[in-house]
Design a protein around this motif. Structure first.
Motif, PDB file in Angstrom:
ATOM      1  N   GLY A 331      84.509   7.430  27.706  1.00 37.46           N
ATOM      2  CA  GLY A 331      83.423   8.333  28.074  1.00 37.46           C
ATOM      3  C   GLY A 331      83.459   9.627  27.278  1.00 37.46           C
ATOM      4  O   GLY A 331      84.460   9.944  26.627  1.00 37.46           O
ATOM      5  N   HIS A 332      82.362  10.371  27.323  1.00 36.26           N
ATOM      6  CA  HIS A 332      82.311  11.656  26.637  1.00 36.26           C
ATOM      7  C   HIS A 332      83.338  12.599  27.254  1.00 36.26           C
ATOM      8  O   HIS A 332      83.518  12.623  28.467  1.00 36.26           O
ATOM      9  CB  HIS A 332      80.912  12.248  26.755  1.00 36.26           C
ATOM     10  CG  HIS A 332      80.689  13.437  25.870  1.00 36.26           C
ATOM     11  ND1 HIS A 332      80.993  14.712  26.256  1.00 36.26           N
ATOM     12  CD2 HIS A 332      80.209  13.519  24.602  1.00 36.26           C
ATOM     13  CE1 HIS A 332      80.695  15.550  25.275  1.00 36.26           C
ATOM     14  NE2 HIS A 332      80.220  14.853  24.256  1.00 36.26           N
ATOM     15  N   LYS A 333      83.972  13.398  26.423  1.00 40.24           N
ATOM     16  CA  LYS A 333      85.060  14.266  26.897  1.00 40.24           C
ATOM     17  C   LYS A 333      84.599  15.194  28.018  1.00 40.24           C
ATOM     18  O   LYS A 333      85.395  15.558  28.896  1.00 40.24           O
ATOM     19  CB  LYS A 333      85.638  15.077  25.727  1.00 40.24           C
ATOM     20  CG  LYS A 333      84.618  15.997  25.081  1.00 40.24           C
ATOM     21  CD  LYS A 333      85.131  16.693  23.823  1.00 40.24           C
ATOM     22  CE  LYS A 333      83.986  17.484  23.208  1.00 40.24           C
ATOM     23  NZ  LYS A 333      84.232  18.043  21.915  1.00 40.24           N
ATOM     24  N   SER A 334      83.317  15.548  28.068  1.00 41.72           N
ATOM     25  CA  SER A 334      82.859  16.514  29.076  1.00 41.72           C
ATOM     26  C   SER A 334      82.747  15.895  30.467  1.00 41.72           C
ATOM     27  O   SER A 334      82.702  16.616  31.463  1.00 41.72           O
ATOM     28  CB  SER A 334      81.519  17.116  28.661  1.00 41.72           C
ATOM     29  OG  SER A 334      80.516  16.120  28.645  1.00 41.72           O
ATOM     30  N   VAL A 335      82.646  14.571  30.552  1.00 40.85           N
ATOM     31  CA  VAL A 335      82.546  13.932  31.872  1.00 40.85           C
ATOM     32  C   VAL A 335      83.692  12.962  32.138  1.00 40.85           C
ATOM     33  O   VAL A 335      83.930  12.579  33.289  1.00 40.85           O
ATOM     34  CB  VAL A 335      81.191  13.195  32.062  1.00 40.85           C
ATOM     35  CG1 VAL A 335      80.051  14.194  32.064  1.00 40.85           C
ATOM     36  CG2 VAL A 335      80.974  12.133  31.001  1.00 40.85           C
TER      37      VAL A 335
END
Lengths: 366, 366
Positions: A331-335
């Motif tokens: 997943g994207h690092k922000s989520v």
């Protein structure tokens, strides 16, 4: 040839295998010209024909009306976050609907150029549902309303475009459709401008597609760089500055591939089929091991974020996926968590393979 | 494989055949990753390694000092004409030296952002010689001085960089070296910022290389788009917005090819050899049929414009050239005539073939 892995990258993303084979075969000599596409002058007959065909095919695929111009630009969505207000705001009001990371970035960047205001948001609760247009605090003076119609990171998607006219607004609707362009039809009667970085559902990074209604051209701020003034770009048929020629060629091959498959209607049918298969597993049989918290009515057909209920198993999950030829699921690092991007180029067999692995992993002894 | 034609395009331009073969071979699977380069996330390990190698190889080839940052951007030279003043001018003075079409465009675009002034020009007489730096009307308050070190259209080239310090100026020297980068060394002690669209002497259109001294970062105007703020780009290792990944990969293959050939010194040796052969013929044996009016001391080694003395034969010349596998020799529309661009990727044999045809055409009965 042995089976290629399935690549779930959110972008730059997988391309149809047929397109890659064709590009490789034509690398040194395009159609007997003696030149590869990368080696052609953008002003020459050969490349002009490639660019014209790409534009015509995209116009046909998306049923773009004659009063809209199709531009091939550079800089991606993040550059458009500045280029749109430089061209459309006239330094006045622009309204923003926040639905996730991308629309947040758009609203923030626009503040450099105009009176940008957030008029609706799904931030409360963590971007899990879409704000109902009936509740948007539309300003009568806004030049445009910006929405991101599919949030690549948060995995929410508008299932229908808002009808600003019906809501009493004369503003132009601007849609950032980077991560679901060509996966569904667009009702142009509701749209003023659509933009999309090509690196998600079309393919090559470095090409930005802008489709803009003609009456919105010609109002750029004085500080707008010539190369990013939509009117200048339109007047020069996207050749004011040297365009990203090879990316346009690859995009054109993708457009032809979509046409051969049956067009956008067939892409949408497949997108629904793939999304139902994956969400169906996650919500049903897989619900003990996996979770997707997004409102089912607002879930993206393209980008499917999910978490393992036991996040200590994340690394084991990803390693097992890679060993089975299922790539780029992190997943994207922000989520955090996982994300499966299942764009047009992802075959149903790829989603079936993913679900088979999800099941295998869920049932494996710890 | 039979001989490919020789492609004299001014840009996008010919690529080394080895590079194209490698790109074709890796199109579906880069180094066993199961992905083509176009399909890789720019945040993934695989593409990061490609981008890092490209930057390191370019730094080595051009001996770029540690206090300069190398950026991979988008938009080409025409976008940089706005991006440079947005980043470096602080809205104050910037001086421009006019040497042909490209520097003219740069000066005009900068007026949107700062007090841009032409301080020297070779326009009188038609851009045939280079203005002597001793005569430049440098302004003490200028933040930077912009020069185009090789004019692709007019075919003039600085054979040495001006030494602004020796001329009493503290301004940063900005060089647009798009069409001769990697064909000669750069004396970085004289330079503040260098930029180059990659589509001429490197290859793929859609990649812009910016090499900037660190002390010049961080002074962008408030209206500079985030995606074009050099500091933002540098702080994010050229990954603030999705970079043109495939173009960076191809540029990296070209850098490796240049290294295998012997580096920039060998490129320069070949450039001198090729230019002397072509200009030698035009000035000598071919002078009855062809003409190049540019001051020999200022002639470009890369872009060789020339005219037929009898311009009614232009079409016949171009048709005969194409029939002999000598492509894209038509001059730029703004100056007419012919132009042979003989970048790094053009082998000596290509220039020999061109001279053989020039001789054949000159000696043919009318």
């Amino acid at each position: 040839m042995s089976q290629r892995p399935y690549n779930f990258s959110a972008g730059p993303a997988a391309l149809p295998e047929e397109v890659l084979h064709q590009a490789a075969a034509e690398m040194l000599d395009w159609h007997g010209s003696g030149m590869g596409v990368m080696e052609m002058s953008h002003r020459g007959r050969e490349f002009m024909s490639i660019a014209e065909a790409a534009e015509a095919d995209l116009r046909e695929l998306l049923a773009v009306p004659a009063n809209f111009r199709i531009l091939f630009m550079q800089g991606g969505g993040l550059a458009e976050n500045a280029i749109v207000p430089m061209n459309l705001s006239r330094g006045e009001q622009a309204d923003f609907v926040i639905t996730g990371s991308w629309s947040q970035k758009s609203a923030k960047e626009a503040l450099r150029y105009c009176d940008a205001k957030v008029i609706a948001s799904n931030a409360e609760g963590g971007h899990l549902t879409m704000p109902d247009p009936a509740g948007w605090a539309l300003r009568p003076g806004a030049r445009y309303v910006h929405v991101c119609t599919n949030e690549t990171i948060h995995g929410v998607e508008f299932q229908a475009l808002p009808d600003l006219k019906a809501l009493g607004s004369d503003a132009a609707l601007v849609i950032d459709c980077s991560s679901h362009i060509l996966s569904r039809t667009i009702d142009w009667s509701k749209v003023g401008l659509a933009f999309a970085g090509a690196q998600k559902n079309i393919g090559p990074a470095g090409v930005t597609i802008v489709i803009v209604r003609e009456d919105l051209l010609g109002h750029a701020l004085a500080i707008c760089p010539s190369a990013f003034d939509y009117k200048t770009v339109a007047d020069n048929a996207s050749m004011y500055n040297t365009p990203p020629t090879y990316g346009i060629y690859i995009a054109g091959l993708v457009f032809q591939w979509v046409k051969r498959q049956g067009g956008v209607a067939e892409m949408e049918r497949r997108a629904v089929e793939k999304a139902e298969l994956l969400y169906g597993y996650l919500d049903g049989e897989g619900a003990g091991c996996y979770v997707n918290r997004i409102d089912p009515a607002c879930r993206s057909r393209m980008n499917v974020p999910f978490q393992l209920r036991d996040e200590s198993r994340n690394e084991a999950f990803l390693a097992g996926a890679k060993a089975r030829g299922l790539l780029q699921l992190k997943g994207h690092k922000s989520v955090g968590g996982m994300r499966a991007s299942i764009y047009n180029a992802m075959p149903l067999a790829g989603v079936q393979a993913l679900v088979a692995y999800l099941r295998e992993f869920a049932n494996a002894p710890l």
